[in-house]
Design a protein around this motif. Structure first.
Motif, mmCIF file in Angstrom:
data_model
loop_
_atom_site.group_PDB
_atom_site.id
_atom_site.type_symbol
_atom_site.label_atom_id
_atom_site.label_comp_id
_atom_site.label_asym_id
_atom_site.label_seq_id
_atom_site.Cartn_x
_atom_site.Cartn_y
_atom_site.Cartn_z
ATOM 1 N N GLY A 97 0.840 -1.305 -0.030
ATOM 2 C CA GLY A 97 -0.095 0.163 -0.090
ATOM 3 C C GLY A 97 0.801 1.400 -0.025
ATOM 4 N N GLU A 98 0.745 2.077 1.105
ATOM 5 C CA GLU A 98 1.379 3.356 1.029
ATOM 6 C C GLU A 98 2.747 3.322 1.169
ATOM 7 O OE1 GLU A 98 2.109 7.153 4.054
ATOM 8 O OE2 GLU A 98 0.451 5.592 4.720
ATOM 9 N N ILE A 99 3.322 2.140 1.706
ATOM 10 C CA ILE A 99 4.789 2.188 1.506
ATOM 11 C C ILE A 99 5.216 2.118 0.278
ATOM 12 C CG2 ILE A 99 6.594 0.727 2.169
ATOM 13 C CD1 ILE A 99 4.998 -0.082 5.020
ATOM 14 N N GLN A 100 4.406 1.084 -0.650
ATOM 15 C CA GLN A 100 4.952 0.931 -1.997
ATOM 16 C C GLN A 100 4.769 2.196 -2.837
ATOM 17 O OE1 GLN A 100 4.203 -2.905 -3.731
ATOM 18 N NE2 GLN A 100 3.261 -1.808 -5.426
ATOM 19 N N TYR A 101 3.836 2.930 -2.573
ATOM 20 C CA TYR A 101 3.588 4.326 -3.108
ATOM 21 C C TYR A 101 4.616 5.118 -2.631
ATOM 22 C CZ TYR A 101 1.446 8.809 -4.253
ATOM 23 O OH TYR A 101 1.431 10.041 -4.563
ATOM 24 N N ARG A 102 5.010 5.368 -1.460
ATOM 25 C CA ARG A 102 5.879 6.416 -0.972
ATOM 26 C C ARG A 102 7.484 6.238 -1.588
ATOM 27 N NH1 ARG A 102 3.200 10.823 0.804
ATOM 28 N NH2 ARG A 102 1.518 10.223 2.181
ATOM 29 N N VAL B 132 7.849 -3.151 -4.077
ATOM 30 C CA VAL B 132 8.404 -3.631 -2.956
ATOM 31 C C VAL B 132 7.921 -4.964 -2.317
ATOM 32 C CG1 VAL B 132 10.039 -1.663 -1.969
ATOM 33 C CG2 VAL B 132 7.375 -2.057 -0.962
ATOM 34 N N VAL B 133 8.494 -5.884 -1.712
ATOM 35 C CA VAL B 133 7.939 -6.951 -0.983
ATOM 36 C C VAL B 133 8.193 -6.853 0.402
ATOM 37 C CG1 VAL B 133 7.758 -9.552 -0.998
ATOM 38 C CG2 VAL B 133 7.880 -8.195 -3.110
ATOM 39 N N GLY B 134 7.189 -7.119 1.547
ATOM 40 C CA GLY B 134 7.245 -7.397 3.019
ATOM 41 C C GLY B 134 8.000 -8.753 3.133
ATOM 42 N N VAL B 135 9.086 -8.761 3.829
ATOM 43 C CA VAL B 135 9.696 -10.122 4.192
ATOM 44 C C VAL B 135 10.170 -9.904 5.687
ATOM 45 C CG1 VAL B 135 10.652 -10.643 1.992
ATOM 46 C CG2 VAL B 135 12.206 -9.491 3.597
ATOM 47 N N TYR B 136 10.292 -11.385 6.184
ATOM 48 C CA TYR B 136 10.535 -11.489 7.651
ATOM 49 C C TYR B 136 11.817 -12.290 7.907
ATOM 50 C CZ TYR B 136 10.550 -13.394 12.508
ATOM 51 O OH TYR B 136 10.945 -13.626 13.560
ATOM 52 N N VAL B 137 12.864 -11.886 8.347
ATOM 53 C CA VAL B 137 14.113 -12.364 8.459
ATOM 54 C C VAL B 137 14.460 -12.751 9.818
ATOM 55 C CG1 VAL B 137 16.502 -12.185 8.021
ATOM 56 C CG2 VAL B 137 15.131 -10.774 6.832
ATOM 57 N N PRO B 138 14.142 -14.127 9.891
ATOM 58 C CA PRO B 138 14.372 -14.884 11.440
ATOM 59 C C PRO B 138 15.985 -14.792 11.819
ATOM 60 C CG PRO B 138 13.962 -16.677 9.601
ATOM 61 C CD PRO B 138 13.890 -15.222 8.967
ATOM 62 N N THR B 139 16.015 -14.699 13.101
ATOM 63 C CA THR B 139 17.252 -14.856 13.887
ATOM 64 C C THR B 139 17.604 -16.336 13.770
ATOM 65 O OG1 THR B 139 16.377 -14.748 15.822
ATOM 66 C CG2 THR B 139 17.579 -12.550 14.836
ATOM 67 N N THR B 140 18.786 -16.630 13.994
ATOM 68 C CA THR B 140 19.307 -18.085 14.407
ATOM 69 C C THR B 140 19.899 -18.192 15.597
ATOM 70 O OG1 THR B 140 20.477 -20.051 13.394
ATOM 71 C CG2 THR B 140 21.346 -17.762 13.049
ATOM 72 N N PRO B 141 19.733 -19.260 16.458
ATOM 73 C CA PRO B 141 18.944 -20.395 15.972
ATOM 74 C C PRO B 141 17.362 -20.015 16.516
ATOM 75 C CG PRO B 141 20.129 -20.908 18.199
ATOM 76 C CD PRO B 141 20.497 -19.428 17.586
ATOM 77 N N ASN B 142 16.998 -19.078 16.978
ATOM 78 C CA ASN B 142 15.572 -18.703 17.410
ATOM 79 C C ASN B 142 14.726 -17.928 16.514
ATOM 80 O OD1 ASN B 142 13.349 -18.293 18.822
ATOM 81 N ND2 ASN B 142 14.305 -16.574 20.079
ATOM 82 N N PRO B 143 13.994 -18.549 15.741
ATOM 83 C CA PRO B 143 13.314 -18.048 14.387
ATOM 84 C C PRO B 143 12.048 -17.104 14.969
ATOM 85 C CG PRO B 143 12.803 -20.211 14.592
ATOM 86 C CD PRO B 143 13.717 -20.018 15.596
ATOM 87 N N THR B 144 11.744 -17.119 16.278
ATOM 88 C CA THR B 144 10.703 -16.426 16.472
ATOM 89 C C THR B 144 11.044 -14.672 17.028
ATOM 90 O OG1 THR B 144 11.193 -16.825 19.010
ATOM 91 C CG2 THR B 144 9.760 -18.326 17.980
ATOM 92 N N SER B 145 12.202 -14.555 16.862
ATOM 93 C CA SER B 145 12.671 -12.935 16.665
ATOM 94 C C SER B 145 13.442 -12.914 15.399
ATOM 95 C CB SER B 145 13.693 -12.842 17.852
ATOM 96 O OG SER B 145 14.638 -13.627 17.684
ATOM 97 N N GLY B 146 13.304 -11.594 14.849
ATOM 98 C CA GLY B 146 13.913 -11.230 13.561
ATOM 99 C C GLY B 146 13.545 -10.060 13.083
#
Length: 225
Positions: free
Chosen positions: A147-152, A157-171
């Motif tokens: 939405g707005e992020i792509q317009y601005r 753009v694509v939203g992605v989540y980069v997990p930390t290792t070895p705990n993927p619940t944070s990122g």
């Protein structure tokens, strides 16, 4: 020489023991943590029917049974007409409370995205250039319409989540140009295993070196791909 041979065998036995016991220990630790966490749901019961008061001792895992029962009963109630009306009535009340409204609506949106099966979020493992252009990180697509992020930004753009290792619940939640995102053939489970194992467990791939080389060549000759 015999001493060296004995030391080599002892080292091999030691490593073999680690390979057997460490995964078992980690699994048992995770299960124990989960059981203890869910057993806390028993605190919601009145004191008169607490397992300790009824039987004189605690029953590990009973909280899991109670939690599953609560989920099933709640789902059954919410699936019928009267249950839906009751849920709508409760949501109207929660949406009138300033702070609670934000927390509830946000958590509901996350739950619907994760478990409804109607979203593509966290269904596609990808590679993105992170933390700089000469390195790559495993990530999961969370949103294709920003939405707005792509317009601005003036960029697709694509939203992605980069997990930390070895705990993927944070990122980290990042917005990456679509042409910098490389989709992977591996499944979400395979990508998570690779992240949790610190990159040691690499899933098998049906392609070969020539396939990868041709793909890189196509990307080099066609930047819009």
């Amino acid at each position: 020489m015999k001493d060296l041979g004995l030391l080599a065998r002892l080292r091999r036995y030691f490593v073999a023991g680690i390979l057997v016991l460490v995964p078992i220990g980690v699994t048992l630790f995770a299960l124990r943590f989960l059981v203890n966490l869910l057993d806390r749901s028993l605190n919601l019961l009145p004191d008169a029917i607490q397992p300790e008061n009824l039987f004189g001792f605690s029953i590990p895992g009973l909280g899991i049974v109670l939690s599953l029962a609560v989920l099933l009963v709640t789902g059954m109630l919410a699936a019928n007409f009267f249950g839906r009306k009751l849920v709508e009535w409760g949501e109207r009340i929660l949406n009138r409370i300033p702070v609670v409204r934000s927390i509830y609506s946000g958590s509901k949106k996350i739950a619907e995205t994760m478990f409804s099966g109607k979203s593509d979020a966290f269904r596609q493992p990808v590679l993105i250039p992170y933390p700089h252009e000469n390195s790559w990180a495993l990530a999961f697509v969370t949103n294709n319409n920003l939405g707005e992020i792509q317009y601005r930004t003036g960029t697709d753009v694509v939203g992605v989540y980069v997990p930390t290792t070895p705990n993927p619940t944070s990122g980290f939640n990042l917005m990456i140009p679509r042409d910098q995102v490389i989709e992977l053939d591996m499944t979400v489970d395979e990508a998570l295993r690779m992240i949790i194992s610190l990159g040691v467990v690499v899933p098998p791939w049906q392609g070969d070196g020539q396939t990868a080389a041709r793909e890189l060549e196509r990307k080099a000759t066609d930047p819009d791909r």
